[in-house]
Enzyme design. Structure first.
Site, PDB file in Angstrom:
ATOM      1  CG  ASP A   8      -0.344   0.167   2.539  1.00 24.08           C
ATOM      2  OD1 ASP A   8       0.899   0.270   2.607  1.00 24.08           O
ATOM      3  OD2 ASP A   8      -1.088   0.225   3.534  1.00 24.08           O
ATOM      4  CB  CYS A  65       1.085  -2.451   4.756  1.00 25.83           C
ATOM      5  SG  CYS A  65       0.950  -3.573   6.166  1.00 25.83           S
ATOM      6  CB  THR A  67       2.519  -2.645  10.945  1.00 20.03           C
ATOM      7  OG1 THR A  67       1.288  -3.103  10.353  1.00 20.03           O
ATOM      8  CG2 THR A  67       2.306  -1.299  11.612  1.00 20.03           C
ATOM      9  CG  HIS A  98      10.482 -25.475  12.335  1.00 18.64           C
ATOM     10  ND1 HIS A  98      10.623 -25.467  13.704  1.00 18.64           N
ATOM     11  CD2 HIS A  98      11.576 -26.139  11.858  1.00 18.64           C
ATOM     12  CE1 HIS A  98      11.745 -26.095  14.047  1.00 18.64           C
ATOM     13  NE2 HIS A  98      12.345 -26.499  12.942  1.00 18.64           N
ATOM     14  CG  HIS A 133       8.727 -29.089  10.972  1.00 18.54           C
ATOM     15  ND1 HIS A 133       8.458 -28.568  12.213  1.00 18.54           N
ATOM     16  CD2 HIS A 133      10.021 -29.485  10.994  1.00 18.54           C
ATOM     17  CE1 HIS A 133       9.552 -28.633  12.955  1.00 18.54           C
ATOM     18  NE2 HIS A 133      10.508 -29.191  12.246  1.00 18.54           N
TER      19      HIS A 133
HETATM   20  C1  RB5 Z   1      -1.693   2.662   6.623  1.00 12.45           C
HETATM   21  O1  RB5 Z   1      -1.746   3.858   7.338  1.00 12.45           O
HETATM   22  C2  RB5 Z   1      -1.447   1.490   7.564  1.00 12.45           C
HETATM   23  O2  RB5 Z   1      -2.519   1.314   8.412  1.00 12.45           O
HETATM   24  C3  RB5 Z   1      -1.176   0.237   6.764  1.00 12.45           C
HETATM   25  O3  RB5 Z   1      -0.093   0.455   5.920  1.00 12.45           O
HETATM   26  C4  RB5 Z   1      -0.814  -1.003   7.560  1.00 12.45           C
HETATM   27  O4  RB5 Z   1       0.207  -0.731   8.470  1.00 12.45           O
HETATM   28  C5  RB5 Z   1      -1.919  -1.738   8.136  1.00 12.45           C
HETATM   29  O5  RB5 Z   1      -1.743  -2.812   8.727  1.00 12.45           O
END
Ligand code: RB5
Length: 151
Positions: A8, A65, A67, A98, A133
């Site tokens: 994203d 993204c 996180t 695994h 596994h």
């Molecule tokens: C975007 O602001 C953020 O929420 C997205 O990139 C991501 O981290 C969501 O899990």
């Protein structure tokens, strides 16, 4: 390997660098966007890559993204997808050895480029060990069938 990638807006810059690194290493990269830092919703991007991996059109998937978490949540909705969001090289390696993880989720806002590349490289190199596994993964496959799904 054929590697499907997507991000994203929050993962766009890292996704571009990953694409360059994968191409230089000789992989075939299927880039499913996004193409700028303009705000977009991550679920559709994650789903497209997960579907490419689940169908066998791609060998692996890499999603970025802010996180890595949102991408991972979506990708794991697809049967046959084992998406992981490792925060260090050990987790990345073990997720292959695994768990036979087939989608890697990274957070551009939660790690620097050096760590992202370290995770990416070891995740691509490490091999699934099979054996006990594989039996555990088979249990997950059984759970994916609707009649056996956890409620
Ligand atoms: C975007 O602001 C953020 O929420 C997205 O990139 C991501 O981290 C969501 O899990």
């Amino acid at each position: 390997m054929r590697i499907a990638i997507a991000a994203d807006h929050a993962g766009f810059r890292l996704k571009e660098k990953i694409e360059e690194r994968l191409s230089k290493a000789g992989h075939t990269v299927l880039d499913k966007g996004t193409d700028s830092t303009d705000s977009v919703d991550y679920p559709g991007y994650a789903l497209e890559v997960a579907n490419l991996v689940a169908s066998g059109e791609a060998d692996r998937g890499v999603l970025v993204c802010g996180t890595g978490m949102g991408m991972c949540i979506v990708a794991n909705k697809v049967d046959g997808i084992r998406a992981v969001g490792p925060s260090d090289a050990y987790q990345a390696e073990m997720s292959r050895r695994h768990n036979d993880a087939n989608v890697l989720c990274l957070g551009e806002r939660s790690m620097d480029e050096g760590m992202a590349f370290e995770i990416l490289d070891i995740w691509l190199e490490a091999r699934f060990e099979g054996g006990r596994h594989a039996e555990r993964l088979e249990q997950i496959t059984v759970m994916e069938k609707k009649e056996n799904a956890a409620r």
